[in-house]
Design a protein around this motif. Sequence first.
Motif, mmCIF file in Angstrom:
data_model
loop_
_atom_site.group_PDB
_atom_site.id
_atom_site.type_symbol
_atom_site.label_atom_id
_atom_site.label_comp_id
_atom_site.label_asym_id
_atom_site.label_seq_id
_atom_site.Cartn_x
_atom_site.Cartn_y
_atom_site.Cartn_z
ATOM 1 N N PHE A 27 28.952 30.642 54.483
ATOM 2 C CA PHE A 27 29.590 31.268 55.638
ATOM 3 C C PHE A 27 28.537 31.919 56.528
ATOM 4 C CE2 PHE A 27 31.790 34.666 57.910
ATOM 5 C CZ PHE A 27 32.882 33.978 58.421
ATOM 6 N N ALA A 28 27.536 32.530 55.916
ATOM 7 C CA ALA A 28 26.464 33.134 56.700
ATOM 8 C C ALA A 28 25.737 32.078 57.529
ATOM 9 C CB ALA A 28 25.478 33.841 55.774
ATOM 10 N N ALA A 29 25.362 30.975 56.894
ATOM 11 C CA ALA A 29 24.571 29.956 57.575
ATOM 12 C C ALA A 29 25.363 29.225 58.652
ATOM 13 C CB ALA A 29 24.034 28.954 56.552
ATOM 14 N N LYS A 30 26.624 28.905 58.349
ATOM 15 C CA LYS A 30 27.389 28.032 59.238
ATOM 16 C C LYS A 30 28.230 28.759 60.280
ATOM 17 C CE LYS A 30 26.141 23.992 57.764
ATOM 18 N NZ LYS A 30 25.445 23.048 58.680
ATOM 19 N N TRP A 31 28.541 30.039 60.047
ATOM 20 C CA TRP A 31 29.415 30.726 61.008
ATOM 21 C C TRP A 31 28.859 32.057 61.491
ATOM 22 C CZ3 TRP A 31 32.316 35.009 62.163
ATOM 23 C CH2 TRP A 31 33.317 34.838 63.130
ATOM 24 N N LEU A 32 28.437 32.921 60.565
ATOM 25 C CA LEU A 32 28.100 34.286 60.964
ATOM 26 C C LEU A 32 26.753 34.387 61.675
ATOM 27 C CD1 LEU A 32 28.907 37.240 60.996
ATOM 28 C CD2 LEU A 32 27.916 37.490 58.713
ATOM 29 N N LEU A 33 25.707 33.805 61.119
ATOM 30 C CA LEU A 33 24.375 33.973 61.692
ATOM 31 C C LEU A 33 24.255 33.447 63.126
ATOM 32 C CD1 LEU A 33 22.041 33.313 58.634
ATOM 33 C CD2 LEU A 33 22.469 35.470 59.816
ATOM 34 N N PRO A 34 24.895 32.335 63.469
ATOM 35 C CA PRO A 34 24.812 31.910 64.878
ATOM 36 C C PRO A 34 25.473 32.878 65.858
ATOM 37 C CG PRO A 34 25.456 30.064 63.473
ATOM 38 C CD PRO A 34 25.544 31.304 62.628
ATOM 39 N N GLN B 275 22.990 50.480 67.851
ATOM 40 C CA GLN B 275 22.708 51.606 66.946
ATOM 41 C C GLN B 275 23.027 51.268 65.494
ATOM 42 O OE1 GLN B 275 25.297 51.241 68.816
ATOM 43 N NE2 GLN B 275 27.124 51.864 67.675
ATOM 44 N N THR B 276 23.646 50.122 65.239
ATOM 45 C CA THR B 276 24.048 49.746 63.884
ATOM 46 C C THR B 276 23.136 48.657 63.347
ATOM 47 O OG1 THR B 276 26.367 50.271 64.387
ATOM 48 C CG2 THR B 276 25.945 48.891 62.466
ATOM 49 N N ASP B 277 22.446 48.974 62.257
ATOM 50 C CA ASP B 277 21.587 48.000 61.594
ATOM 51 C C ASP B 277 22.396 47.258 60.536
ATOM 52 O OD1 ASP B 277 19.348 48.833 63.056
ATOM 53 O OD2 ASP B 277 18.963 50.455 61.637
ATOM 54 N N VAL B 278 22.441 45.936 60.631
ATOM 55 C CA VAL B 278 23.223 45.126 59.713
ATOM 56 C C VAL B 278 22.346 44.641 58.561
ATOM 57 C CG1 VAL B 278 24.597 43.025 59.439
ATOM 58 C CG2 VAL B 278 24.789 44.379 61.541
#
Length: 320
Positions: A123-130, A141-144
């Motif tokens: 999910f990170a590679a295919k949806w969230l990171l882009p 101000q928010t570090d993820v």
Amino acid sequence: MATNQKIFPIIKEILFHMTTPTYLNALRAFEAAARHQSFSAAATELHVTSAAVGQQVRTLEAWLGVTLFHRASSGSTRLVPTDVAREALPDIREGFDRLRAGLERLKEGSLNTGLTVTVSPAFAAKWLLPRIERFQLAHPQTDVLLDTNLRPVDFVVQGVDVGVRYGAGQWPGLTASKLMDEEMYPVCAPGYSLLKKGRLPKGKLAEATLIHDLSMAADPAYPTWRTWLDAAGYVDINADHGLRINNSAAVLQAAIDRQGLALGRSVMVREDLAAGRLIRPFGETTCPLAFAYYVVHRPEVAELAKIKAFRDWLISEADA
């Protein structure tokens, strides 16, 4: 009534004097044991032994001078709270909820405005990171901190703020808000050798290498190649052969590399289809899924600003 007058001030003393960890831990053990009606189940939740939970409850009983449990029946392991224990439980739970909320507010107001997010590697590679840059631009101000892991995580123990999980929408101790529904259909590279004018003839399907996604293999309800082939009318095709991979992103990469046919989940393959890296060799034939993606977090942090901001951002991205 006299017993209640005795127990309530002591409960307040425990909750407001954090310098007495022995009695605070004993109170947590009592609340968990009452909720589960079992020392062993409470021990699993608290990551201690059943004997330790029993000892903590006995310590609390000795200090209060009251009995908190009795057995459901002779020889039974099920615990039944006594009348005084049952009456005190709502106040104890409210006290713990307030403590957790207070600690979260302290964390929210501190200089550390980090947000720990747990998602699967695929999910990170295919949806969230882009997409994540858009959240960071909107909330500089928010570090993820992104935790990508296939194994289940304990939100409290591992300090996780929010996550995205895939399933039926029920996870103990977490609030779940639906993010996206999903469909499933075969995909392959446009240059896959068995294609004819961008489609896979039925006569060639038996020759195709089926790429199996094992990342959800532990769940018997998760659709497999056998599920899709039967639903599409290809009951005579053998679904047991092919390439097996335990990572959804790697399954799609194998398909992109022309290794065979993969069962693509619509959320995961959206970008690859749009970019032309993958195609749907059976056209619009699809298989709806009972599973979906959910935003999850502990109920007591639902109103924290950073949780609301990230949850709302995820939902807006899913709706875009």
